[in-house]
Design an enzyme around this catalytic site. Sequence first.
Site, short mmCIF file in Angstrom:
data_model
loop_
_atom_site.label_atom_id
_atom_site.label_comp_id
_atom_site.label_asym_id
_atom_site.label_seq_id
_atom_site.Cartn_x
_atom_site.Cartn_y
_atom_site.Cartn_z
N TYR A 1 3.02 5.95 -0.49
CA TYR A 1 3.70 4.74 -0.04
C TYR A 1 2.94 3.50 -0.50
CZ TYR A 1 5.46 1.32 3.44
OH TYR A 1 5.99 0.23 4.08
N VAL B 1 19.66 2.64 -1.79
CA VAL B 1 18.95 1.91 -2.85
C VAL B 1 18.31 2.84 -3.86
CG1 VAL B 1 18.55 -0.13 -1.42
CG2 VAL B 1 16.82 1.70 -1.47
#
Length: 241
Positions: free
Chosen positions: A147, A56
């Site tokens: 993150y 991705v």
Amino acid sequence: MTSIAVVTGAGSGIGRAIALGFAARGDTVVAADLDLDAATATASASKNIHPMAVDVADRTRVDALRDQVTSALGAPDVVVNAAGWDRTDKFLNATTEFAEKVVAINYLGPVHMCSAFLPAMVDAGGGRIVNVASDAGRVGSAGETIYAGAKGGVIALTKSIAREMARHSITANCVCPGPTDTPLFAAQSESLKEALVKAIPFRRLARPDEVAAPVLFFASDAASFITGQVLSVSGGLTMAG
């Protein structure tokens, strides 16, 4: 009415549970994963699941997945962005290479997938986008700063896509898991895992299928008038407003 659903990160954990959930209700599922062997293992559970490879973080490979899906099955009705990656460490220890990898997978991955698949969904007259972010993106998380930032971006991306795509009868919603029993969680230190479990009011981790359930809801006709929403699945760990 059955749907065609594309699920990234479907080789393990939450993505696998989502793919299996769609297949169980009779939908045609593309289990897309960087690890084609893992995607194939997921597909072995149901004749409704088709394994396909994708990175991705690489737009060229995302476009190749789109072409493979549309050629073999047609335009998808649902795209679920469940692929993700992280490594817990202090923010000051993060290298540029690490930061770029986290952002490429966790934020640009959904960007690439939505950009690649939405035109066909627009042409088809509707569809569902469901992004799997994280409660780290809602409230922050020590040791997962980059993150958390990337997942916060996914939340904002989801809301913005919801606004742009409403005129095309396409909804976009976001599911934010808390600590979940996945291979990614298992890779954390024992002390961190114990501390997180103790902090959850239910005193246990989420099961992947418990995170999959609201994804399936957002992709269903029951959620036809719901868009731009963010739902936490954290056992009460994060009661974000």
